[in-house]
Design a protein around this motif. Structure first.
Motif, mmCIF file in Angstrom:
data_model
loop_
_atom_site.group_PDB
_atom_site.id
_atom_site.type_symbol
_atom_site.label_atom_id
_atom_site.label_comp_id
_atom_site.label_asym_id
_atom_site.label_seq_id
_atom_site.Cartn_x
_atom_site.Cartn_y
_atom_site.Cartn_z
ATOM 1 N N ALA A 1 1.159 -1.536 0.069
ATOM 2 C CA ALA A 1 -0.198 -0.037 0.242
ATOM 3 C C ALA A 1 0.571 1.523 -0.355
ATOM 4 C CB ALA A 1 -0.454 0.199 1.432
ATOM 5 N N GLY A 2 0.498 2.366 -0.644
ATOM 6 C CA GLY A 2 0.953 3.474 0.030
ATOM 7 C C GLY A 2 1.347 3.597 0.878
ATOM 8 N N GLU A 3 0.203 5.092 1.533
ATOM 9 C CA GLU A 3 0.569 5.300 2.473
ATOM 10 C C GLU A 3 -1.088 5.002 3.381
ATOM 11 O OE1 GLU A 3 -1.087 9.739 2.353
ATOM 12 O OE2 GLU A 3 0.421 9.995 1.053
ATOM 13 N N LEU A 4 -0.230 5.220 4.636
ATOM 14 C CA LEU A 4 -0.903 4.298 6.301
ATOM 15 C C LEU A 4 -1.325 4.982 6.747
ATOM 16 C CD1 LEU A 4 1.716 1.548 5.879
ATOM 17 C CD2 LEU A 4 -0.542 1.476 4.517
ATOM 18 N N TRP A 5 -2.682 5.140 7.271
ATOM 19 C CA TRP A 5 -3.065 5.942 8.231
ATOM 20 C C TRP A 5 -3.848 5.247 8.916
ATOM 21 C CZ3 TRP A 5 -3.168 11.501 7.859
ATOM 22 C CH2 TRP A 5 -2.351 12.160 6.431
ATOM 23 N N GLY A 6 -4.248 5.444 10.585
ATOM 24 C CA GLY A 6 -4.815 5.162 10.864
ATOM 25 C C GLY A 6 -5.496 6.032 12.519
ATOM 26 N N LEU A 7 -6.685 5.992 12.760
ATOM 27 C CA LEU A 7 -6.884 6.459 13.731
ATOM 28 C C LEU A 7 -7.594 5.833 14.741
ATOM 29 C CD1 LEU A 7 -10.047 7.246 13.918
ATOM 30 C CD2 LEU A 7 -9.858 8.237 12.702
ATOM 31 N N HIS B 1 1.289 7.815 9.887
ATOM 32 C CA HIS B 1 0.551 8.704 9.813
ATOM 33 C C HIS B 1 -0.405 7.740 11.227
ATOM 34 C CE1 HIS B 1 2.365 10.715 6.365
ATOM 35 N NE2 HIS B 1 1.593 10.437 6.257
ATOM 36 N N LEU B 2 -0.525 8.555 11.926
ATOM 37 C CA LEU B 2 -1.477 7.739 13.725
ATOM 38 C C LEU B 2 -1.873 8.913 14.386
ATOM 39 C CD1 LEU B 2 0.615 4.773 15.338
ATOM 40 C CD2 LEU B 2 -1.399 5.193 12.671
ATOM 41 N N PHE B 3 -2.914 8.545 14.876
ATOM 42 C CA PHE B 3 -4.114 9.923 14.863
ATOM 43 C C PHE B 3 -5.151 9.529 16.339
ATOM 44 C CE2 PHE B 3 -2.890 11.760 11.186
ATOM 45 C CZ PHE B 3 -3.506 13.175 11.578
ATOM 46 N N GLU B 4 -4.805 9.876 17.475
ATOM 47 C CA GLU B 4 -5.201 9.540 18.898
ATOM 48 C C GLU B 4 -7.169 10.760 18.671
ATOM 49 O OE1 GLU B 4 -5.279 9.866 23.860
ATOM 50 O OE2 GLU B 4 -3.010 9.598 22.636
ATOM 51 N N SER B 5 -7.785 9.525 18.491
ATOM 52 C CA SER B 5 -9.099 10.253 18.502
ATOM 53 C C SER B 5 -10.166 8.958 18.090
ATOM 54 C CB SER B 5 -8.905 10.880 16.777
ATOM 55 O OG SER B 5 -10.219 11.858 16.278
ATOM 56 N N PRO B 6 -11.848 9.901 18.551
ATOM 57 C CA PRO B 6 -12.378 8.923 17.995
ATOM 58 C C PRO B 6 -12.611 9.517 16.390
ATOM 59 C CG PRO B 6 -12.916 10.767 19.504
ATOM 60 C CD PRO B 6 -12.358 11.439 19.184
ATOM 61 N N MET B 7 -13.332 8.370 16.239
ATOM 62 C CA MET B 7 -13.842 7.985 15.165
ATOM 63 C C MET B 7 -15.231 8.629 14.580
ATOM 64 S SD MET B 7 -16.025 4.657 14.734
ATOM 65 C CE MET B 7 -14.824 3.378 15.299
ATOM 66 N N GLU B 8 -15.677 9.628 15.638
ATOM 67 C CA GLU B 8 -16.853 10.465 14.949
ATOM 68 C C GLU B 8 -16.158 12.646 15.210
ATOM 69 O OE1 GLU B 8 -18.551 7.976 18.617
ATOM 70 O OE2 GLU B 8 -16.644 9.188 18.289
ATOM 71 N N ASP B 9 -15.046 11.880 15.423
ATOM 72 C CA ASP B 9 -14.503 13.645 15.702
ATOM 73 C C ASP B 9 -13.086 13.590 14.433
ATOM 74 O OD1 ASP B 9 -15.361 14.422 17.423
ATOM 75 O OD2 ASP B 9 -14.254 14.066 18.655
ATOM 76 N N ASN B 10 -12.806 14.869 13.086
ATOM 77 C CA ASN B 10 -12.097 14.694 12.145
ATOM 78 C C ASN B 10 -10.950 15.086 12.731
ATOM 79 O OD1 ASN B 10 -10.098 14.863 10.331
ATOM 80 N ND2 ASN B 10 -11.760 16.496 8.412
ATOM 81 N N PRO B 11 -9.486 14.523 13.208
ATOM 82 C CA PRO B 11 -8.591 14.979 14.108
ATOM 83 C C PRO B 11 -7.685 15.689 13.076
ATOM 84 C CG PRO B 11 -8.339 12.501 13.605
ATOM 85 C CD PRO B 11 -9.466 13.052 12.749
ATOM 86 N N GLY B 12 -7.790 16.001 12.096
ATOM 87 C CA GLY B 12 -7.132 16.402 11.093
ATOM 88 C C GLY B 12 -7.165 15.823 9.627
ATOM 89 N N LEU B 13 -8.062 14.628 9.492
ATOM 90 C CA LEU B 13 -7.131 13.727 8.152
ATOM 91 C C LEU B 13 -7.603 14.869 6.931
ATOM 92 C CD1 LEU B 13 -8.591 10.305 9.679
ATOM 93 C CD2 LEU B 13 -6.753 11.211 9.346
ATOM 94 N N PRO B 14 -6.741 13.929 5.802
ATOM 95 C CA PRO B 14 -6.938 15.062 4.766
ATOM 96 C C PRO B 14 -8.730 14.332 3.754
ATOM 97 C CG PRO B 14 -5.472 13.413 4.062
ATOM 98 C CD PRO B 14 -6.101 13.581 6.096
ATOM 99 N N THR B 15 -8.653 15.407 3.347
ATOM 100 C CA THR B 15 -10.413 15.168 2.416
ATOM 101 C C THR B 15 -9.998 14.951 0.886
ATOM 102 O OG1 THR B 15 -11.046 17.675 1.874
ATOM 103 C CG2 THR B 15 -12.014 16.632 3.956
ATOM 104 N N ASN B 16 -11.087 13.644 0.774
ATOM 105 C CA ASN B 16 -11.230 13.745 -1.084
ATOM 106 C C ASN B 16 -9.520 12.655 -1.077
ATOM 107 O OD1 ASN B 16 -13.790 14.380 -2.006
ATOM 108 N ND2 ASN B 16 -13.002 16.680 -1.364
ATOM 109 N N HIS B 17 -9.166 12.016 -0.060
ATOM 110 C CA HIS B 17 -7.661 11.545 -0.403
ATOM 111 C C HIS B 17 -7.318 10.240 -0.405
ATOM 112 C CE1 HIS B 17 -2.933 12.302 0.102
ATOM 113 N NE2 HIS B 17 -3.179 11.584 1.196
ATOM 114 N N PHE B 18 -8.191 9.330 0.065
ATOM 115 C CA PHE B 18 -8.179 7.990 0.395
ATOM 116 C C PHE B 18 -8.743 7.420 -0.499
ATOM 117 C CE2 PHE B 18 -7.430 9.864 5.043
ATOM 118 C CZ PHE B 18 -6.362 9.098 5.086
ATOM 119 N N ASP B 19 -8.209 6.371 -0.749
ATOM 120 C CA ASP B 19 -8.574 4.849 -2.402
ATOM 121 C C ASP B 19 -9.179 3.967 -1.450
ATOM 122 O OD1 ASP B 19 -7.513 6.016 -4.257
ATOM 123 O OD2 ASP B 19 -5.297 5.612 -3.155
ATOM 124 N N ILE B 20 -8.806 3.990 0.169
ATOM 125 C CA ILE B 20 -9.982 2.517 0.780
ATOM 126 C C ILE B 20 -9.409 3.680 2.291
ATOM 127 C CG2 ILE B 20 -9.545 0.330 1.379
ATOM 128 C CD1 ILE B 20 -8.400 -0.636 -1.121
#
Length: 248
Positions: free
Chosen positions: A69-75, A97-116
């Motif tokens: 995979a390309g970029e790996l992001w997780g929250l 890129h890892l974020f400590e955050s509830p899934m109901e919030d956007n902790p700064g994730l980019p929009t229109n960015h992810f394939d999956i």
């Protein structure tokens, strides 16, 4: 969203994180369920940007890295889980890129960015399903894929008493309930299958596939069976539901 529930669950997951280190990550979708090796829902992920909702200890993201995979992001809501994921993913080839955050919030994730975007046995912890799916849609590129698995909503409505399966609660009942299996209190959510599907549709997704099958080979039973996920229940009821959808 209910901040009190989030605070309760954050504390509970920080206490329980060590018990779930590396448990049922991809290619597994859940106990006694078919795996990605069989279903191939992701397809070729080479160079694709992927995000995991409820990434836990990071083992499913490591599986994505092993598949190029390309970029790996997780929250994840839990600080302890994010700390574990940082250790598990420290030698990945892909950027992490890892974020400590509830899934109901956007902790700064980019929009229109992810394939999956995917989530393995985490969606039942959201305090706001509609907001969570709206966030997922916002993060995905047009045509992007959202795959998630969760315990089938009928499974915990049935108990096994002396080899007899009995409904202990109505399938129609939805909402919050206290998870009784842990020493620390935790609050989970109960939704019907139709609620998951309709909430996806209302947030701009089309359903591509839904899987309710079980796998009851000797290996599966030995690996996954316990007091909760038992052969007796699984031969009559699906343990998990797996849904693949696409952003319109």
């Amino acid at each position: 969203m209910d901040k009190t529930y989030l605070e309760i669950n954050k504390q509970s997951w920080d206490e329980a994180a060590h018990r779930f280190f590396g448990r049922n990550p991809l290619p597994d979708y859940g106990p006694l369920a078919p795996s990605e090796d069989e279903l191939n829902l992701f397809g070729d992920v080479t160079n694709l940007n992927v995000l995991e909702i409820g990434c836990g200890s990071g083992h499913s993201l490591r599986y994505m890295d092993q598949r190029n995979a390309g970029e790996l992001w997780g929250l994840d809501l839990s600080k302890k889980q994010i700390e574990a994921a940082k250790t598990v993913l420290k030698n990945c080839h892909s950027p992490v890129h890892l974020f400590e955050s509830p899934m109901e919030d956007n902790p700064g994730l980019p929009t229109n960015h992810f394939d999956i975007i995917f989530s393995i046995y985490a969606l039942g912890w959201t305090t706001n399903l509609d907001k969570t799916f709206a966030n997922v849609n916002q993060y995905l590129k047009k045509g992007g894929i959202f795959i998630f698995s969760w315990e089938h909503p009928i499974y915990n409505r049935v108990s096994n008493e002396n080899s007899t399966l009995l409904f202990n609660k109505s399938y129609h009942e939805e909402g919050s309930y206290y998870h009784e299996a842990w020493s620390e209190p935790a609050v989970m959510q109960q939704y019907k299958i139709s609620t998951y599907i309709n909430t996806l549709i209302n947030n701009g997704f089309k359903i591509e596939r839904m899987i309710e099958d079980v796998r009851l080979t000797k290996e599966d039973i030995q690996r996954d069976s316990n007091r909760w996920y038992s052969y007796e229940k699984a031969k009559a009821l699906p343990t998990s539901v797996i849904i693949k959808s696409q952003k319109l």
